[in-house]
Design a protein around this motif. Structure first.
Motif, mmCIF file in Angstrom:
data_model
loop_
_atom_site.group_PDB
_atom_site.id
_atom_site.type_symbol
_atom_site.label_atom_id
_atom_site.label_comp_id
_atom_site.label_asym_id
_atom_site.label_seq_id
_atom_site.Cartn_x
_atom_site.Cartn_y
_atom_site.Cartn_z
ATOM 1 N N ILE A 13 0.820 -1.220 0.000
ATOM 2 C CA ILE A 13 0.000 0.000 0.000
ATOM 3 C C ILE A 13 0.851 1.266 0.000
ATOM 4 C CG2 ILE A 13 -1.790 1.269 1.265
ATOM 5 C CD1 ILE A 13 -2.510 -1.595 2.476
ATOM 6 N N ALA A 14 1.724 1.382 0.994
ATOM 7 C CA ALA A 14 2.558 2.589 1.054
ATOM 8 C C ALA A 14 3.434 2.701 -0.184
ATOM 9 C CB ALA A 14 3.420 2.560 2.318
ATOM 10 N N GLN A 15 3.868 1.544 -0.687
ATOM 11 C CA GLN A 15 4.714 1.555 -1.881
ATOM 12 C C GLN A 15 3.925 2.045 -3.107
ATOM 13 O OE1 GLN A 15 4.513 -0.935 0.352
ATOM 14 N NE2 GLN A 15 6.569 -0.808 1.227
ATOM 15 N N ALA A 16 2.670 1.617 -3.198
ATOM 16 C CA ALA A 16 1.840 2.094 -4.305
ATOM 17 C C ALA A 16 1.608 3.599 -4.190
ATOM 18 C CB ALA A 16 0.505 1.346 -4.313
ATOM 19 N N VAL A 17 1.383 4.057 -2.968
ATOM 20 C CA VAL A 17 1.236 5.503 -2.750
ATOM 21 C C VAL A 17 2.520 6.222 -3.182
ATOM 22 C CG1 VAL A 17 0.993 7.270 -0.958
ATOM 23 C CG2 VAL A 17 -0.481 5.236 -0.924
ATOM 24 N N GLY A 18 3.652 5.626 -2.844
ATOM 25 C CA GLY A 18 4.934 6.201 -3.254
ATOM 26 C C GLY A 18 5.089 6.213 -4.765
ATOM 27 N N LEU A 19 4.638 5.152 -5.420
ATOM 28 C CA LEU A 19 4.699 5.121 -6.884
ATOM 29 C C LEU A 19 3.831 6.233 -7.475
ATOM 30 C CD1 LEU A 19 5.356 3.983 -9.671
ATOM 31 C CD2 LEU A 19 3.571 2.250 -9.311
ATOM 32 N N GLY A 20 2.649 6.402 -6.900
ATOM 33 C CA GLY A 20 1.795 7.491 -7.376
ATOM 34 C C GLY A 20 2.496 8.833 -7.240
ATOM 35 N N ALA A 21 3.166 9.023 -6.110
ATOM 36 C CA ALA A 21 3.897 10.277 -5.895
ATOM 37 C C ALA A 21 5.056 10.404 -6.881
ATOM 38 C CB ALA A 21 4.421 10.329 -4.457
ATOM 39 N N ALA A 22 5.705 9.273 -7.180
ATOM 40 C CA ALA A 22 6.837 9.303 -8.112
ATOM 41 C C ALA A 22 6.374 9.709 -9.516
ATOM 42 C CB ALA A 22 7.527 7.936 -8.154
ATOM 43 N N LEU A 23 5.249 9.165 -9.935
ATOM 44 C CA LEU A 23 4.751 9.492 -11.277
ATOM 45 C C LEU A 23 4.292 10.946 -11.332
ATOM 46 C CD1 LEU A 23 2.803 6.216 -12.182
ATOM 47 C CD2 LEU A 23 5.181 6.826 -12.678
ATOM 48 N N ALA A 24 3.668 11.407 -10.257
ATOM 49 C CA ALA A 24 3.263 12.820 -10.208
ATOM 50 C C ALA A 24 4.495 13.711 -10.260
ATOM 51 C CB ALA A 24 2.454 13.088 -8.940
ATOM 52 N N TRP A 25 5.521 13.313 -9.499
ATOM 53 C CA TRP A 25 6.773 14.091 -9.499
ATOM 54 C C TRP A 25 7.387 14.092 -10.897
ATOM 55 C CZ3 TRP A 25 11.688 12.717 -10.889
ATOM 56 C CH2 TRP A 25 12.688 13.657 -10.597
ATOM 57 N N LEU A 26 7.463 12.904 -11.514
ATOM 58 C CA LEU A 26 8.099 12.787 -12.839
ATOM 59 C C LEU A 26 7.362 13.664 -13.859
ATOM 60 C CD1 LEU A 26 10.198 11.426 -14.672
ATOM 61 C CD2 LEU A 26 8.606 9.500 -14.938
ATOM 62 N N CYS A 27 6.038 13.594 -13.840
ATOM 63 C CA CYS A 27 5.253 14.327 -14.834
ATOM 64 C C CYS A 27 5.320 15.845 -14.604
ATOM 65 C CB CYS A 27 3.804 13.841 -14.826
ATOM 66 S SG CYS A 27 3.653 12.144 -15.448
ATOM 67 N N ALA A 28 5.735 16.254 -13.413
ATOM 68 C CA ALA A 28 5.865 17.688 -13.131
ATOM 69 C C ALA A 28 7.222 18.241 -13.568
ATOM 70 C CB ALA A 28 5.664 17.940 -11.633
#
Lengths: 426, 139
Positions: free
Chosen positions: A293-308
């Motif tokens: 769960i936390a890892q998936a949340v982290g992945l979501g944050a990583a993709l948001a960061w990357l796309c920014a």
């Protein structure tokens, strides 16, 4: 540090792209390796993680930690919401038609194994699956296991001289018995990108599905699975600036709907009696047990960061560094015929992954000595032994670039490599 | 880092002793190190249970090549239990700070700096594993 100076370009030429501002967001670059700056060029194995992702995981675990889709207390609601928001972020990253097409797995290997079990379980003896000689073991071994379990036939597209999937024999290899073509989107060894459109066309002509291993492509920005026209796409969080332990399988809705589950357990059911189980709809049908769960949340944050980030500038920057790596290898070689590039020379439409072999030098010796210069590389067969066999090698040395690498990293690598050759091949 | 690559190690790798293949060996084993792709082939001939001839082919790193060279240099007359004992000693030297093997096998002391690099232990040990396996195939 060596006195030899193979290349030293000084300031980044792509000045519009502020690599130092990107780099400053990664705490790992604050540390040193034996008193030297860290020059991390092993991104194709695992990328580093920005502070935004580390914080997102820490906040989740310290504020919202609970299991998902089970309890109804406050924390569980928040955890479920964060987990599903991450699924939405992944769907956006891949241009999926719906978050329900996103299955969280343990990584790309988990994604491919899921397809091999669920889709593979629908195959009949004599059916055919097409892979290529360029594949990572994770897109070879699961299909060999399906072959051995069910009696399907594996057919293999060869590699081209520059380490790409060779499509010359595509029409001959794809037959009416073909049910799936499973190939890499871009090679973890050569950096060559796969020409996907002809593969999709060939598959469609015989009613076969297409799976792309996107582990190496995903770290370089959003992917449009609809435009690609494939049926399955897998990638890993840890190569895409996210946490370890989580990855993604995207499956086209109508394809996922028709598949049986892979693993059984909690979360993947609608109703269980002692006699039978009615399975949940996708994606939960394929997510048995408590997910990362936390890892998936982290992945979501990583993709948001990357796309920014400035991804256009980053792509130009990575391409320029790739060119410097290839040109620098040529300079070191100095027409001696020592260094063999394993991958395309052209910089367009390739990943920033540069593999090479040096006659008489083992990749582990090169990597060990460059580690002494603070340069992190990967040496060996890169989990791609059939591709090594194609090139007549036991391994290569690989430098792989991410959007935070700078000219100093390339300089350290090239100067260090020059020293290695002087030591081991005086 | 360069202490891993001292003159004696580089010498053994560059001019390996008993490099190549034997004609009609009594035992032959090829082993891979899956971590890095080192590949060593050991051929042996036996007389009364002891090695009477040995050769190696190493497509491998400098450490593995040097280890294979020293192994083949010293292995004439050794039987399986001798090689197993030497393998245990060098493994202990790398992993447990144990003393270097004595006698003719003291030559393996050139690998003492490898102790600090766990990922490279297998490079040194692989030729011994292959030789012992080759002896077992004859048994």
């Amino acid at each position: 540090m060596s006195n030899s100076k193979v290349a030293n370009s000084g300031k980044d030429a792509t000045s519009a792209y502020n690599v130092e501002a990107v780099r400053a967001q990664f705490p790992i670059f604050e540390r040193e390796i034996d008193g030297q700056p860290l020059h991390y060029l092993d991104n194709a194995a695992t990328a580093q993680t920005p502070r935004a992702v580390l914080d997102a995981v820490a906040v989740h675990d310290s504020r919202h930690r609970a299991n998902v889709m089970r309890s109804i207390h406050h924390l569980a609601e928040e955890a479920t919401e964060a987990f599903e928001a991450a699924r939405g972020q992944v769907a956006q990253f891949l241009n999926a038609t719906s978050p329900t097409e996103i299955v969280f797995t343990s990584g790309t290997t988990g994604a491919i194994n899921l397809v091999a079990h669920a889709f593979g379980g629908t195959l009949q003896p004599g059916d055919e699956v097409v892979i290529s000689q360029v594949e990572h073991h994770s897109n070879i071994v699961p299909w060999q296991m399906v072959r051995d379990r069910i009696g399907i036939t594996l057919r293999v597209l060869s590699a081209s001289a520059d380490g790409a999937v060779d499509l010359a024999a595509l029409q001959a290899i794809v037959t009416p018995r073909t049910k799936l073509i499973a190939v890499t989107h871009g090679s973890n060894v050569s950096g060559a990108m796969t020409n996907v459109a002809p593969i999709v066309a060939a598959a469609r002509a015989v009613g076969a599905k297409v799976l792309l291993d996107g582990a190496q492509r995903a770290p370089h920005g959003p992917i449009d699975v609809q435009a690609l026209g494939v049926d399955f796409y897998g990638f890993s969080s840890h190569k895409t600036f996210g946490p370890n332990g989580v990855g993604v399988l995207w499956g086209r809705s109508e394809v996922l709907d028709a598949l049986p589950p892979f693993m059984g357990g909690g979360e993947m059911i609608r109703t269980v009696t002692l006699d039978e189980t009615i399975y949940a709809e996708p994606p939960h049908r394929f997510e048995a047990g408590t997910p990362p769960i936390a890892q998936a949340v982290g992945l979501g944050a990583a993709l948001a960061w990357l796309c920014a980030q400035d991804l256009t500038g980053a792509a130009r920057h990575e391409q320029r560094l790739t060119g410097r790596l290839i040109d620098g290898l040529d300079d070191i070689d100095n027409n001696r015929g020592l260094i063999r590039l394993i991958g395309p020379r052209e910089l367009d439409n390739r990943l920033p992954v540069v593999s090479f072999a040096i006659e008489g030098l083992h990749p582990h010796d090169i990597c060990q000595l460059l580690d002494g210069h603070g340069v992190a590389l990967r040496g060996g067969h890169h989990c791609a032994q059939p591709l090594m066999d194609f090139f007549g090698l036991t391994g290569t040395t690989r430098a792989s670039v991410a959007l935070y690498n700078n000219d100093g990293d390339v300089d350290a690598f090239l100067n260090g490599l020059d020293d290695v050759i002087k030591l081991l091949k005086p | 880092m360069t202490n891993l690559y001292q003159k004696d190690v580089l010498h053994h790798a560059a001019a390996a002793h008993r490099a190549g293949r034997l004609d009609d060996p009594d035992g032959s084993v090829m082993l891979d190190n899956p971590l890095c792709g080192d590949r060593v082939t050991i051929d042996i001939k036996l007389s009364d249970g002891a090695i009477s001839d040995i050769a190696h082919e190493a497509k491998a790193c400098v450490l593995c090549q040097a280890s294979a060279s020293i192994l083949c240099d010293k292995a004439i007359g050794a039987d399986a239990s001798t090689l197993e004992n030497v393998q245990s000693q060098i493994s202990a030297m790398l992993k447990q700070d144990a003393p270097v093997p004595q006698g003719k096998w003291e030559a393996l002391s050139i690998f003492l700096p490898v102790a600090d690099h766990k990922s490279r232990h297998a490079c040194v040990l692989l030729p011994f594993e292959a030789a012992i396996n080759a002896l077992r195939t004859v048994d």
